[in-house]
Design an enzyme around this catalytic site. Structure first.
Site, PDB file in Angstrom:
ATOM      1  N   SER A  47       0.820  -1.213   0.000  1.00 58.11           N
ATOM      2  CA  SER A  47       0.000   0.000   0.000  1.00 58.11           C
ATOM      3  C   SER A  47       0.854   1.263   0.000  1.00 58.11           C
ATOM      4  O   SER A  47       0.368   2.342  -0.335  1.00 58.11           O
ATOM      5  CB  SER A  47      -0.928   0.008   1.213  1.00 58.11           C
ATOM      6  OG  SER A  47      -0.151   0.072   2.396  1.00 58.11           O
ATOM      7  N   HIS A  48       2.118   1.168   0.396  1.00 60.69           N
ATOM      8  CA  HIS A  48       3.006   2.332   0.368  1.00 60.69           C
ATOM      9  C   HIS A  48       4.158   2.152  -0.627  1.00 60.69           C
ATOM     10  O   HIS A  48       5.114   2.916  -0.607  1.00 60.69           O
ATOM     11  CB  HIS A  48       3.561   2.635   1.767  1.00 60.69           C
ATOM     12  CG  HIS A  48       2.536   3.238   2.669  1.00 60.69           C
ATOM     13  ND1 HIS A  48       1.595   2.484   3.316  1.00 60.69           N
ATOM     14  CD2 HIS A  48       2.279   4.528   3.007  1.00 60.69           C
ATOM     15  CE1 HIS A  48       0.809   3.284   4.035  1.00 60.69           C
ATOM     16  NE2 HIS A  48       1.198   4.518   3.866  1.00 60.69           N
ATOM     17  N   GLU A 188      -8.599   0.210   3.119  1.00 62.29           N
ATOM     18  CA  GLU A 188      -9.308  -1.054   3.390  1.00 62.29           C
ATOM     19  C   GLU A 188     -10.800  -0.906   3.160  1.00 62.29           C
ATOM     20  O   GLU A 188     -11.470  -1.846   2.714  1.00 62.29           O
ATOM     21  CB  GLU A 188      -9.036  -1.496   4.837  1.00 62.29           C
ATOM     22  CG  GLU A 188      -7.586  -1.875   5.062  1.00 62.29           C
ATOM     23  CD  GLU A 188      -7.378  -2.621   6.372  1.00 62.29           C
ATOM     24  OE1 GLU A 188      -8.098  -3.608   6.633  1.00 62.29           O
ATOM     25  OE2 GLU A 188      -6.499  -2.196   7.158  1.00 62.29           O
TER      26      GLU A 188
END
Lengths: 344, 344
Positions: A47-48, A188
């Site tokens: 996600s990063h 999410e």
């Protein structure tokens, strides 16, 4: 899994850096951004990782980050080191401030690094890990943009306001945790919305401030803090210390200035560094050895240390390289070649 | 309500102080303890008010606190001020250290007060409130004794490890929060055990490490942290910073040394003080005014600020006095007259 290509960590770093250079960032910015995105990808923190590249470039295309930013160190000899990020992304500002922060913490026992006027897209764990790698404990926090209602409230006001902590370990990667003070990351909820699945109770409110398990309703409403009023209090503390106190935007201010949740927000950041050697001086026991006994006791009863999964992914990436699928490789190719025009 | 007697805050303070003098504490200890217990009773925080007197005296009777302790200030001019509490209760040590902490934070922007070798029975909010009353932000934390399992674990290891934060407000009492990093205070489980009532899910484990809603089983097992792995991480950070780093006992060490959860534990404490004036210097906006805007936004959507109930009780106590029932008055009388012999 057929169409997966393995690239080394260094190779991916060069690819990501070339994308940011191509997009017009100066070398100082491109280098620091590439290091942070590559570290996330290396650690399996997708996600990063390279997922963030497009958002960074869109933020530049929207004129919301300075590609030529030259962070400036402001050090008046106190316990507070300041870096004016000059409207650039945070990683270059952090890299400039870190040596001064570490030196001051070693000298005074305790010091703070304030980053002002930075645009923020990265996780905080690489920063507290860098502090801890210098033998110091690190505590970092920053606002984000208003997407979370305070406990008992109805409307977005607080950010997902991450807090990260690092503790040095000899012969091992630092103990590091890094989490949002919201129940979950907004991503999410977006994933559940896309999948048409409901949220667990207690994650979110709808636009009218009523509890909801509908992911779409949550996206136009507000997330809730983790841990009820306790998490809400910690998130408020982040607004106060890492927004108001450092003279930078709160999450509400950052959203008002940006007008969207889809680009990287501009605000400040606060990083504290503590010298265990100085704090423990003259006291019985070696703090690093005593910390290991605590970690052993946690692991010994079957609990995990935070970041274990990340460190396992790191070991794999360093041994075998990082697996990129065809879509990721194509994206990287396109961005390397066409720069901002590739955004479409 | 017939047999309630109203006493003024000052009067109660003198009564409590005389109890501790009668029990043999020196004036510095008795004075500071009385102030902290009276402040809790004044604020309606009954669990830390006169209810604590007996526990303090039992701790003395068991030889686990020094009645003649003379805290010593150790200040080498760095950002870390240290007070050696000399085995006395924490309040006298804090009072000795506070002016030096505040002065150093004003000078350097940021400073820490380390209290070592103190016996701890008090809430942390009076301390961060005292820091904030000097125009500084305060963050305090300490271990307690092993009663909480780390998330994913099975056995008591962490303490209830409170964290408290204070922020200065002009024309109003400081913004203050103070909470245990366990789901609940142990006292709440004791009350449910006495009442024969079940616990909510997620509060505790039994002695075998299995989740339980049986309060008795929980008391011989372990409590759980608030907020799952996030609260567990924060609690671990408290052990590291306010135990290991300051060269003082962790919660596991404090329990091992004391051998019981029924007396006040001995360990250290860490209090950070930040100068908003220094941190915000040269930046747009007044940090205190900007904080008020944040508080207004929280209140404006129907959420509460932490401590509102406490401050309302304080206003009542200061206007009307503190209500003591016949049992409380009889206890105070007996302790004033008979000292430790009254413990039976």
């Amino acid at each position: 899994m057929d169409d997966v290509t393995m690239v080394s960590v260094a190779e991916l770093g060069r690819m990501v850096e070339s994308i940011f250079m191509r997009a017009g960032f100066n070398a100082q910015q491109a280098d620091a951004i590439a290091r942070i995105i590559t570290a996330a990808e290396r650690d399996g923190a997708k996600s990063h990782g390279i997922y963030r590249i497009e958002g960074c470039l869109r933020t530049l295309a929207a004129g919301k980050v300075s590609s030529g930013a030259r962070p400036e160190l402001i050090d008046e000899g106190s316990a507070v080191i300041r870096v004016a990020a000059d409207g650039g992304f945070s990683p270059a500002a952090f890299e400039l401030g870190l040596p001064a922060l570490a030196g001051r913490a070693e000298k005074l026992g305790l010091a703070a690094l304030v980053i002002n006027d930075c645009v923020h897209f990265s996780a905080l764990w690489p920063e507290v890990e860098a502090v801890a790698s210098r033998g110091l404990a690190g505590l970092a926090m920053c606002p984000s943009y208003a997407a979370v209602a305070p406990a008992g409230g109805t409307q977005p006001l607080l950010g997902t306001n991450p807090i990260a902590f690092g503790w040095p370990r000899s012969g091992a990667a630092p103990y590091v945790f890094d989490f949002a003070t919201s129940c979950v990351a907004r991503g999410e909820i977006e994933l559940l919305a896309r999948a048409g699945e409901p949220l667990p109770e207690g994650w979110a409110l709808d636009a009218e401030g009523a509890p909801t398990t509908d992911a779409e309703a949550a996206l136009s409403g507000a997330m809730l803090p983790f841990g009820g009023h306790k998490g809400s209090a910690i998130s408020t503390m982040v607004e106060l210390l890492a927004g108001v106190m450092i003279g930078d935007l709160t999450s509400q201010g950052a959203l008002a200035e940006l007008g969207t949740l889809d680009l990287a927000p501009k605000h400040g950041e606060l990083i504290l560094a503590f010298s265990p050697a100085r704090f423990a001086a003259g006291r019985p026991g070696d703090p690093l050895a005593r910390a290991e006994a605590l970690f052993d006791a946690i692991l010994g009863q079957g609990a995990r240390l935070p970041g274990q999964r990340r460190l396992a992914a790191r070991a794999r990436s360093e041994a075998e390289g990082i697996a990129l699928n065809a879509e990721e490789l194509a994206l990287i190719d396109r961005l390397q070649r066409d720069g901002l025009a590739a955004l479409g």
